[in-house]
Design an enzyme around this catalytic site. Sequence first.
Site, PDB file in Angstrom:
ATOM      1  N   ILE A  76      -1.194   6.720  -9.487  1.00 16.76           N
ATOM      2  CA  ILE A  76      -1.359   5.708 -10.044  1.00 16.76           C
ATOM      3  C   ILE A  76      -2.692   5.372 -10.491  1.00 16.76           C
ATOM      4  O   ILE A  76      -2.888   4.564 -11.255  1.00 16.76           O
ATOM      5  CB  ILE A  76      -0.606   4.479  -9.431  1.00 16.76           C
ATOM      6  CG1 ILE A  76      -1.079   4.270  -8.030  1.00 16.76           C
ATOM      7  CG2 ILE A  76       1.065   4.576  -9.370  1.00 16.76           C
ATOM      8  CD1 ILE A  76      -0.593   2.758  -7.490  1.00 16.76           C
ATOM      9  N   TYR A 165      -9.493  -4.628   2.971  1.00 15.48           N
ATOM     10  CA  TYR A 165      -7.971  -4.533   2.438  1.00 15.48           C
ATOM     11  C   TYR A 165      -7.747  -6.062   2.038  1.00 15.48           C
ATOM     12  O   TYR A 165      -6.892  -6.190   0.837  1.00 15.48           O
ATOM     13  CB  TYR A 165      -7.243  -4.311   3.854  1.00 15.48           C
ATOM     14  CG  TYR A 165      -5.825  -4.204   3.576  1.00 15.48           C
ATOM     15  CD1 TYR A 165      -5.133  -3.161   2.904  1.00 15.48           C
ATOM     16  CD2 TYR A 165      -4.977  -5.184   3.902  1.00 15.48           C
ATOM     17  CE1 TYR A 165      -3.727  -3.202   2.588  1.00 15.48           C
ATOM     18  CE2 TYR A 165      -3.434  -5.182   3.825  1.00 15.48           C
ATOM     19  CZ  TYR A 165      -3.024  -4.330   3.252  1.00 15.48           C
ATOM     20  OH  TYR A 165      -1.686  -4.205   3.044  1.00 15.48           O
ATOM     21  N   GLY A 166      -7.814  -7.120   2.872  1.00 12.89           N
ATOM     22  CA  GLY A 166      -7.788  -8.384   2.681  1.00 12.89           C
ATOM     23  C   GLY A 166      -8.201  -8.841   0.880  1.00 12.89           C
ATOM     24  O   GLY A 166      -7.354  -9.401   0.443  1.00 12.89           O
ATOM     25  N   ALA A 167      -9.333  -8.312   0.970  1.00  8.70           N
ATOM     26  CA  ALA A 167      -9.977  -8.705  -0.528  1.00  8.70           C
ATOM     27  C   ALA A 167      -9.144  -8.116  -1.632  1.00  8.70           C
ATOM     28  O   ALA A 167      -8.680  -8.469  -2.507  1.00  8.70           O
ATOM     29  CB  ALA A 167     -11.324  -8.228  -0.450  1.00  8.70           C
TER      30      ALA A 167
END
Length: 272
Positions: A76, A165-167
Site C-alpha cells: 500500500i 507509533y502513537g504519532a
Amino acid sequence: MKLDRARALLTGAAGGIGREAAQALAARGAGLLLVGRRAEPLEDLARTLGQQFSRSFGALRAGEAPMDIAWLAADITCPEDQARCAEAAEACGVDLLIHNAGLPAFGRFETLDAERLQALMAVNLIAPMQLSLALLPGLRRKPQAAIVAIGSVLGRLGLPGHVAYGASKAGLRGFCEGLRRELADTRVRVQYLGPRAVATGFNSPEAEAHRLASGSRADPPAQVARALVALIERGEAERHLGFPERLAGPINACLPTLLDGPLGRQARSLPA
Ligand SMILES: NC(=O)c1ccc[n+]([C@@H]2O[C@H](COP(=O)([O-])OP(=O)(O)OC[C@H]3O[C@@H](n4cnc5c(N)ncnc54)[C@H](OP(=O)(O)O)[C@@H]3O)[C@@H](O)[C@H]2O)c1
C-alpha cells in the site's frame, strides 16, 4: 451501513486482526477484496472464507468478473500498487475501505532509526490517506460508502515506548476526524476504531513484557473484529476499546498534564 450489500477492501487482511475482520465481515454477507503484500496467506484466507460461507473466491484478474471474496497482493506504500488497488476497487464495486495494515515500532524513541520511522509513517498514515484519495471518487458514487481506519488507543494517548507509533495513529485519527467533517454532506462516512493492545503477532516480546509490567490488558483479535462490525453497522464516528483506556482518552484530551506523572512512570520499565 448494511454489510450484506457491502464490498470491503480490507488492507492487512492476512494479519491477526485482518483475518478476524475478514471472517466477521464475510459472516455478515459482505463481499471482500483482501489486500496485503504476501499472496500466499491472502489466497489461503480467500479459500477458507469462500469454502466456509459458500462464496466464490480467487485472485482478482483483469478483464474477469470479480469473485465474492477476491484478493490482491499489493504494497500500500507503493504508488503503482495504490493505483492497482483503486482499479481493483472500481472493478469490484468497493464501497467500504478499511485501513487495517499497520507496522509496530516499540521502544525508546531515540533507538528508532530514520528508515524505520519513514516506513512506519508511510504504512500507518500516508498510505491510508493516499488510498482514500484514490478511492474517494468511486466511493462518492455509491449509495452507501465508508472509510474506516483501525487506529489505536495510542492515537489519543501518548505513551512512553510508543512515541512514533502513537504519532502515526494520532495522525490517522486527525485525518479521519477532519475528513469525516469535510464529507458530512456526502454519503461517505469516515470512521475510526481505537483498539488497545491486541493478542496478535504485531507486538514484540519486549512490547509484551512492557505491557504486562504496566498492567494493561490485551484483547483477542475476534473482539476487535466484532467492534469493527458494530462500528460500521451503527455508523459511529469513533469507537474505543478497553477500560480504563476508554476513560483515559477523554481525560487526556481535557487535562493532559494530569496523566504525565502516572503514565510517565511507565518509561521506567522500557528496555534501554
Ligand atoms: N496488535 C495490536 O496490539 C494492535 C493494537 C491496536 C491497533 N492495532 C492496529 O491494528 C492493525 C492490524 O494489526 P495486527 O495486530 O493485525 O498486526 P499484524 O498481524 O502484524 O498485521 C498487519 C498486516 O499489515 C500488513 N502490511 C504491513 N505493511 C504493509 C504494506 N506496506 N502494504 C500492505 N500491507 C501491509 C501485513 O501484511 P503483509 O505482511 O502480507 O503485507 C500484515 O498482515 C494495525 O493497523 C495496527 O496498528 C494493533
